[in-house]
Scaffold this active site. Sequence first.
Site, PDB file in Angstrom:
ATOM      1  N   ASP A 109       0.853  -1.193   0.000  1.00 31.59           N
ATOM      2  CA  ASP A 109       0.000   0.000   0.000  1.00 31.59           C
ATOM      3  C   ASP A 109       0.887   1.241   0.000  1.00 31.59           C
ATOM      4  OD1 ASP A 109      -3.245   0.505   1.035  1.00 31.59           O
ATOM      5  OD2 ASP A 109      -1.837   2.191   0.960  1.00 31.59           O
ATOM      6  N   ASP A 140       4.468   2.565  -3.803  1.00 29.48           N
ATOM      7  CA  ASP A 140       3.491   2.750  -4.871  1.00 29.48           C
ATOM      8  C   ASP A 140       3.320   1.419  -5.608  1.00 29.48           C
ATOM      9  OD1 ASP A 140       3.052   5.344  -7.402  1.00 29.48           O
ATOM     10  OD2 ASP A 140       2.038   3.420  -7.140  1.00 29.48           O
ATOM     11  N   ASP A 159      -6.676  -3.900  -4.623  1.00 29.87           N
ATOM     12  CA  ASP A 159      -7.658  -3.472  -3.618  1.00 29.87           C
ATOM     13  C   ASP A 159      -7.396  -1.999  -3.337  1.00 29.87           C
ATOM     14  OD1 ASP A 159      -8.142  -4.451  -0.085  1.00 29.87           O
ATOM     15  OD2 ASP A 159      -9.190  -3.020  -1.391  1.00 29.87           O
ATOM     16  N   THR A 161      -8.228   2.381  -3.843  1.00 33.12           N
ATOM     17  CA  THR A 161      -9.261   3.402  -3.861  1.00 33.12           C
ATOM     18  C   THR A 161      -9.741   3.591  -5.301  1.00 33.12           C
ATOM     19  OG1 THR A 161      -7.356   4.904  -3.866  1.00 33.12           O
ATOM     20  CG2 THR A 161      -8.572   4.703  -1.800  1.00 33.12           C
TER      21      THR A 161
END
Length: 285
Positions: A109, A140, A159, A161
Amino acid sequence: MADSTWFYENFEHTGSAIGFRTVRKLDEVQSPFQKIEIFETTDFGNLMVIDGAMMVSTRENFFYHEMMSHAPIYTHPAPKNIVIIGGGDCGTLRECLKHADVETVVQCDIDEQVTRMAEKYFPELCESNADPRATVMFDDGIAYMQNAAPGSIDIIIVDSTDPVGPAEGLFNRAFYENCFRALRADGLLVQQSESPLALMDLIRDMIGAMSDAGFRGFRTLPFPQPCYPTGWWSCTIAAKDGRDLAAFRSADAAAKTFRTEYYNAGVHHGALAQPEFIKRALKQS
Ligand code: SAM
């Protein structure tokens, strides 16, 4: 928007909104990437919001985390190495690690603050983070995939946003080409693919970019998700080879010994029954 007793998220694109009655705001942090807020609600436990968009609530996150993990895992013949791009609340990681035959799960993440807030306000989602098979890292996901060893991964789970801000680059051909190269020949890419009711065009564009990147088989699996726009969400699975993604290890799924709240073999079969408008939009027979 938050007033004294409710938090609302307005979905401008869909002309709709959802709200949870709140007791109080528990915390907030502005990370280098996004603003993360935590609310205590009266009926849904804690609620995480990132840049104004609801991410997870204690009460109903299982729909998403279970479909994003068990559906692709039972679709793959024998997954050993899984990489989650995003997933900072750690719920998807926890579900993947319920599969004893899975050997490694890397969670990458971009924002460490999401995981730090999850550890504090959603400890149940983080309960598997110390599993020796788990690697929780912060980078990233675009860079991660650029550098991933060719043919080293069985399942990539995106997974993330919504496709804006730091996640925008996770929804294009260049990223999918890097995923294609990093996956083994029978590998699967699964990505949260938003609301089929409100964003069917985005799903069609995603599949088009995945196809341009070399993926051959595609399947969009809808499922309920109360805190997301329209309350109806989806994941889209793509296969490097042309296998029929309507086939999955249903006997294994039916024989699972770990607990879930939503996912089972019947739910998986149900999600494969494509609603008419999805069939038409994706030109499926
Ligand atoms: N279930 C949520 C949804 O469907 O919107 C996603 C939950 S998870 C909290 C989303 C994560 O994606 C966030 O933690 C965010 O930091 C992460 N993210 C966004 N862009 C990223 C990128 N380029 N690389 C890695 N993680 C990213």
